[in-house]
Scaffold this active site. Structure first.
Site, short mmCIF file in Angstrom:
data_model
loop_
_atom_site.label_atom_id
_atom_site.label_comp_id
_atom_site.label_asym_id
_atom_site.label_seq_id
_atom_site.Cartn_x
_atom_site.Cartn_y
_atom_site.Cartn_z
N GLU A 14 0.82 -1.20 0.00
CA GLU A 14 0.00 0.00 0.00
C GLU A 14 0.86 1.26 0.00
O GLU A 14 1.96 1.27 0.54
CB GLU A 14 -0.88 0.05 1.26
CG GLU A 14 -1.82 -1.12 1.42
CD GLU A 14 -2.52 -1.10 2.77
OE1 GLU A 14 -3.41 -1.94 2.96
OE2 GLU A 14 -2.17 -0.26 3.62
N CYS A 51 2.89 8.59 1.85
CA CYS A 51 3.33 7.59 2.82
C CYS A 51 3.76 6.33 2.06
O CYS A 51 2.97 5.76 1.31
CB CYS A 51 2.19 7.29 3.79
SG CYS A 51 2.60 6.09 5.06
N CYS A 102 5.14 -7.10 7.81
CA CYS A 102 6.08 -6.59 8.81
C CYS A 102 6.31 -7.65 9.88
O CYS A 102 5.35 -8.29 10.32
CB CYS A 102 5.52 -5.32 9.46
SG CYS A 102 6.64 -4.56 10.67
N CYS A 146 3.38 -5.42 16.03
CA CYS A 146 2.80 -4.46 16.97
C CYS A 146 1.30 -4.72 17.06
O CYS A 146 0.63 -4.92 16.05
CB CYS A 146 3.07 -3.03 16.50
SG CYS A 146 4.85 -2.66 16.39
N CYS A 192 -1.45 -2.67 14.99
CA CYS A 192 -1.16 -2.40 13.58
C CYS A 192 -1.68 -3.53 12.69
O CYS A 192 -1.32 -4.70 12.89
CB CYS A 192 0.35 -2.23 13.39
SG CYS A 192 0.83 -1.99 11.66
N GLY A 225 5.64 -2.16 6.99
CA GLY A 225 7.00 -2.56 7.32
C GLY A 225 7.76 -1.51 8.11
O GLY A 225 7.32 -0.37 8.25
N SER A 273 10.33 6.51 9.57
CA SER A 273 9.73 6.14 10.85
C SER A 273 10.07 4.69 11.19
O SER A 273 9.94 3.80 10.36
CB SER A 273 8.21 6.32 10.79
OG SER A 273 7.61 5.83 11.97
N SER A 326 8.48 5.36 16.45
CA SER A 326 7.17 4.87 16.89
C SER A 326 7.30 4.45 18.35
O SER A 326 7.76 3.34 18.65
CB SER A 326 6.73 3.68 16.02
OG SER A 326 6.49 4.10 14.70
N HIS A 370 4.72 5.17 21.30
CA HIS A 370 3.40 4.66 21.65
C HIS A 370 3.21 4.25 23.11
O HIS A 370 2.11 3.87 23.49
CB HIS A 370 3.00 3.49 20.75
CG HIS A 370 3.17 3.77 19.29
ND1 HIS A 370 2.66 4.91 18.68
CD2 HIS A 370 3.84 3.09 18.31
CE1 HIS A 370 2.98 4.90 17.40
NE2 HIS A 370 3.70 3.82 17.15
N ASN A 373 -7.12 4.70 14.69
CA ASN A 373 -8.12 4.50 13.64
C ASN A 373 -8.53 3.03 13.69
O ASN A 373 -7.86 2.18 13.13
CB ASN A 373 -7.53 4.88 12.28
CG ASN A 373 -8.53 4.81 11.15
OD1 ASN A 373 -9.70 4.47 11.34
ND2 ASN A 373 -8.09 5.14 9.94
N CYS A 418 -2.32 2.05 8.09
CA CYS A 418 -1.36 1.09 7.54
C CYS A 418 -1.89 -0.34 7.56
O CYS A 418 -2.22 -0.88 8.60
CB CYS A 418 -0.06 1.17 8.35
SG CYS A 418 1.19 0.02 7.78
#
Length: 351
Positions: free
Chosen positions: A93, A106, A113, A117, A120, A166, A198, A220, A222, A297, A340
């Protein structure tokens, strides 16, 4: 099986060597390079300042391979998400986000990946493979072609963020090669100040990125504590514990007035309480840092919920009151599964 060389996978130096092997002068590389990256030529017949003989040679042994647009989703807020099929059939994507006077893109750097996480969608897919330099950069070319078709509606891409599928620092050599072409005035011509990479924090990758000075860094984070980070980013937190990560970032080379950006996804009732904000402010302290706050999201079946808007504002206020620069990133493309990995996950479910 296609055995031709994809020219998008060659650095400038490799392109010079490739043309020398065809019996051509090295200076021809500059011409071909410009056709690939500035003029977005997809077949050799377009390269009119090359001799007919050279164009024929290139057609016999080389290709210019773009990914196919499997799906294009356009949000009511103008965000556009592309689901791209790579040459081997894998799907990735990329997203373009129109903003005031410019567009941000992006990029993905891996198919899937390995970091898993928990919040994600990509992390829950698992890892397939790293993307090549050409596959990474071709996302920009695809977006530029799309914008050219809609130039009255969408401004040119000015900002690049490696925040797609990723972790780019797990594919650091291909990402580094892509950054070199991305920032080359004869390549894609982006300013290094407008490119952000990132990562959850990969030790070796941080060293390579810091040395190359071709992009800004975003981490990242979090979570403000090791304990909570192990719950949200289990693999990253165990591979590089929070105290070691912060020590590494304290040594990261920054130019004057530059800061490390810390990304913080707010999850309802998990990491969005005032006490978490105070812990985050204490962690960052006097460090050269700014925080991007991102309201989660939520996708269907996701293990977390989006935070309450008032809680987001309260979290932001705590940081500002503690002297931490905090920016609340607007959530865009929610109606097209723009976070993502969401569009690929939705596509796979429907297939």
């Amino acid at each position: 099986m296609n055995t031709k060389t994809n020219l998008l996978d060659l650095t400038f130096e490799e392109l010079q060597s490739f043309l020398q092997q065809l019996g051509e002068s090295r200076f021809r590389a500059a011409q071909v390079f410009q056709w690939l990256w500035q003029k977005r030529a997809r077949n050799f017949a377009e390269m009119t300042n090359l001799s007919k003989a050279l164009r024929q040679k290139l057609a016999e042994c080389a290709d210019v391979v773009y990914p196919e647009r499997e799906k294009t989703a356009v949000s009511k807020d103008g965000t556009v998400k592309f689901l791209l099929r790579l040459a081997d059939g894998e799907l990735i994507e990329t997203v373009i986000i129109p903003e005031e006077g410019h567009t941000t893109q992006c990029l993905s750097s891996q198919v899937g990946c390995p970091m898993a996480c928990t919040f994600c969608s990509t992390g829950q897919m698992g890892f397939t493979r790293n993307m090549t330099m050409g596959e990474i950069l071709a996302q920009v070319l695809v977006a530029q072609d799309y914008i050219a078709e809609h130039e009255d509606e969408i401004a040119p891409v000015r900002n690049i963020v490696f925040m797609g599928m990723g972790d780019p620092l797990l594919n650091v050599q291909e990402v580094l090669s892509s950054l070199t072409i991305m920032t080359d005035a004869n390549g894609l011509g982006f300013s290094r100040r407008r490119i952000t990479v990132s990562s959850v924090g990969i030790l070796k990758g941080l060293e390579v990125l810091g040395d190359c000075e071709l992009a800004q860094l975003a981490i990242s984070l979090h979570a403000p504590t090791q304990e909570l980070r192990e719950k949200l980013l289990p693999k990253a937190a165990k591979a590089l514990p929070l105290d070691e990560l912060m020590a590494t970032l304290d040594a990261y080379p920054l130019k004057p007035r530059e800061r490390v950006t810390y990304e913080y996804i707010l999850l309802r009732g998990v990491n969005d309480r005032p006490e978490h904000a105070r812990q985050l402010a204490k962690l960052l302290g006097a460090r050269k840092a700014k925080v991007n706050l991102i309201a989660y999201n939520a996708a269907p079946g996701a293990p977390y919920e989006a935070p309450d808007h008032d809680d987001v504002l309260a979290f932001e206020k705590v940081l500002w009151d503690k002297g931490i620069v905090a920016i609340l990133r607007k959530s865009k493309g929610q109606d097209i599964a723009a976070a993502c990995g969401q569009l690929k996950a939705k596509h796979n479910t429907q297939s």
